[in-house]
Motif scaffolding. Structure first.
Motif, PDB file in Angstrom:
ATOM      1  N   VAL A   4       0.847  -1.189   0.000  1.00  0.00           N
ATOM      2  CA  VAL A   4       0.000   0.000   0.000  1.00  0.00           C
ATOM      3  C   VAL A   4       0.877   1.233   0.000  1.00  0.00           C
ATOM      4  N   GLU A   5       0.486   2.206  -0.807  1.00  0.00           N
ATOM      5  CA  GLU A   5       1.139   3.513  -0.836  1.00  0.00           C
ATOM      6  C   GLU A   5       0.025   4.542  -0.706  1.00  0.00           C
ATOM      7  N   LEU A   6       0.114   5.413   0.295  1.00  0.00           N
ATOM      8  CA  LEU A   6      -0.955   6.343   0.595  1.00  0.00           C
ATOM      9  C   LEU A   6      -0.382   7.691   0.987  1.00  0.00           C
ATOM     10  N   THR A   7      -0.906   8.740   0.382  1.00  0.00           N
ATOM     11  CA  THR A   7      -0.577  10.092   0.812  1.00  0.00           C
ATOM     12  C   THR A   7      -1.643  10.491   1.819  1.00  0.00           C
ATOM     13  N   ALA A   8      -1.218  10.866   3.014  1.00  0.00           N
ATOM     14  CA  ALA A   8      -2.169  11.170   4.081  1.00  0.00           C
ATOM     15  C   ALA A   8      -1.545  12.118   5.085  1.00  0.00           C
ATOM     16  N   GLY A   9      -2.415  12.725   5.872  1.00  0.00           N
ATOM     17  CA  GLY A   9      -1.975  13.555   6.984  1.00  0.00           C
ATOM     18  C   GLY A   9      -2.091  12.763   8.274  1.00  0.00           C
ATOM     19  N   ASN A  27       1.545   4.272  17.339  1.00  0.00           N
ATOM     20  CA  ASN A  27       0.272   4.161  16.624  1.00  0.00           C
ATOM     21  C   ASN A  27      -0.109   5.504  16.019  1.00  0.00           C
ATOM     22  N   PHE A  28      -0.736   5.438  14.852  1.00  0.00           N
ATOM     23  CA  PHE A  28      -1.177   6.620  14.121  1.00  0.00           C
ATOM     24  C   PHE A  28      -2.654   6.497  13.782  1.00  0.00           C
ATOM     25  N   ILE A  29      -3.286   7.626  13.554  1.00  0.00           N
ATOM     26  CA  ILE A  29      -4.534   7.697  12.809  1.00  0.00           C
ATOM     27  C   ILE A  29      -4.195   8.584  11.612  1.00  0.00           C
ATOM     28  N   LEU A  30      -4.359   8.042  10.416  1.00  0.00           N
ATOM     29  CA  LEU A  30      -4.065   8.783   9.189  1.00  0.00           C
ATOM     30  C   LEU A  30      -5.367   9.188   8.515  1.00  0.00           C
ATOM     31  N   GLU A  31      -5.372  10.377   7.898  1.00  0.00           N
ATOM     32  CA  GLU A  31      -6.528  10.861   7.149  1.00  0.00           C
ATOM     33  C   GLU A  31      -6.096  11.227   5.740  1.00  0.00           C
ATOM     34  N   HIS A  32      -6.914  10.817   4.791  1.00  0.00           N
ATOM     35  CA  HIS A  32      -6.639  11.070   3.378  1.00  0.00           C
ATOM     36  C   HIS A  32      -7.889  11.668   2.739  1.00  0.00           C
ATOM     37  N   ALA A  33      -7.674  12.618   1.837  1.00  0.00           N
ATOM     38  CA  ALA A  33      -8.763  13.164   1.024  1.00  0.00           C
ATOM     39  C   ALA A  33      -8.202  13.486  -0.348  1.00  0.00           C
ATOM     40  N   SER A  34      -8.925  13.072  -1.381  1.00  0.00           N
ATOM     41  CA  SER A  34      -8.493  13.359  -2.747  1.00  0.00           C
ATOM     42  C   SER A  34      -9.692  13.228  -3.672  1.00  0.00           C
ATOM     43  N   GLU A  35      -9.437  13.450  -4.929  1.00  0.00           N
ATOM     44  CA  GLU A  35     -10.448  13.261  -5.957  1.00  0.00           C
ATOM     45  C   GLU A  35      -9.922  12.217  -6.925  1.00  0.00           C
ATOM     46  N   MET A  36     -10.744  11.185  -7.172  1.00  0.00           N
ATOM     47  CA  MET A  36     -10.338  10.087  -8.043  1.00  0.00           C
ATOM     48  C   MET A  36     -11.344   9.955  -9.179  1.00  0.00           C
ATOM     49  N   LEU A  37     -10.860   9.509 -10.320  1.00  0.00           N
ATOM     50  CA  LEU A  37     -11.730   9.240 -11.455  1.00  0.00           C
ATOM     51  C   LEU A  37     -12.209   7.799 -11.364  1.00  0.00           C
ATOM     52  N   VAL A  45     -12.901  11.323  -2.420  1.00  0.00           N
ATOM     53  CA  VAL A  45     -12.514  10.166  -1.613  1.00  0.00           C
ATOM     54  C   VAL A  45     -11.950  10.666  -0.294  1.00  0.00           C
ATOM     55  N   LYS A  46     -12.513  10.166   0.799  1.00  0.00           N
ATOM     56  CA  LYS A  46     -12.005  10.486   2.133  1.00  0.00           C
ATOM     57  C   LYS A  46     -11.915   9.194   2.915  1.00  0.00           C
ATOM     58  N   LEU A  96       6.700  16.865  -1.206  1.00  0.00           N
ATOM     59  CA  LEU A  96       7.148  18.150  -1.739  1.00  0.00           C
ATOM     60  C   LEU A  96       5.936  18.922  -2.218  1.00  0.00           C
ATOM     61  N   GLN A  97       6.008  20.228  -2.244  1.00  0.00           N
ATOM     62  CA  GLN A  97       4.875  21.072  -2.639  1.00  0.00           C
ATOM     63  C   GLN A  97       4.296  20.622  -3.983  1.00  0.00           C
ATOM     64  N   ALA A  98       5.133  20.283  -4.939  1.00  0.00           N
ATOM     65  CA  ALA A  98       4.671  19.882  -6.281  1.00  0.00           C
ATOM     66  C   ALA A  98       3.936  18.544  -6.248  1.00  0.00           C
ATOM     67  N   GLU A  99       4.115  17.744  -5.195  1.00  0.00           N
ATOM     68  CA  GLU A  99       3.497  16.421  -5.111  1.00  0.00           C
ATOM     69  C   GLU A  99       2.202  16.425  -4.310  1.00  0.00           C
ATOM     70  N   GLN A 100       1.785  17.570  -3.762  1.00  0.00           N
ATOM     71  CA  GLN A 100       0.600  17.617  -2.918  1.00  0.00           C
ATOM     72  C   GLN A 100      -0.612  17.019  -3.629  1.00  0.00           C
ATOM     73  N   VAL A 101      -1.415  16.267  -2.885  1.00  0.00           N
ATOM     74  CA  VAL A 101      -2.642  15.733  -3.428  1.00  0.00           C
ATOM     75  C   VAL A 101      -3.640  16.870  -3.573  1.00  0.00           C
ATOM     76  N   LEU A 102      -4.674  16.645  -4.363  1.00  0.00           N
ATOM     77  CA  LEU A 102      -5.644  17.690  -4.658  1.00  0.00           C
ATOM     78  C   LEU A 102      -6.261  18.300  -3.397  1.00  0.00           C
TER      79      LEU A 102
END
Length: 105
Positions: A4-9, A27-37, A45-46, A96-102
């Motif tokens: 699994v590869e996930l961009t998350a906060g 232990n972590f709680i990770l949150e992800h939000a993006s827009e997927m086709l 997607v959250k 990196l700034q250029a890699e930020q998710v939507l």
């Protein structure tokens, strides 16, 4: 393959602890939000997922800032204590700034 590869906060980060064998763990709680086709339509997607890191990665993670986005890699397992899955982290990388998710959280 279970990779699994996930961009998350990082929404929550527990204090560093040690396993009975003396291995550092966190232990972590990770949150992800993006827009997927999906099926030709953009979909919001959250998700929130529990995660854990061990060893050197756990010792490094204790210093990470909350809400900042990272790219996490690892694998999923069934949680032993409850229903659901846990993301076992094997690596994390700053975004990196250029890699930020939507829509990062």
């Amino acid at each position: 393959m279970n990779h699994v590869e996930l961009t998350a906060g990082i929404a929550e980060l527990s204090p560093l602890r040690y396993t009975p064998a003396g291995i550092p763990a966190i232990n972590f709680i990770l949150e992800h939000a993006s827009e997927m086709l999906e099926a030709g339509v953009n979909r919001q997607v959250k998700l929130t997922i529990r995660a854990v890191a061990f060893g050197t990665l756990a010792e490094q993670a204790v210093k990470l800032p909350l809400s900042k986005s990272f790219r996490f890699t690892g694998f999923l397992i069934n949680a032993r204590t409850s229903k659901g899955v846990v993301f076992h982290l094997q690596a994390l990388h700053p975004i990196l700034q250029a890699e930020q998710v939507l829509n990062p959280i």
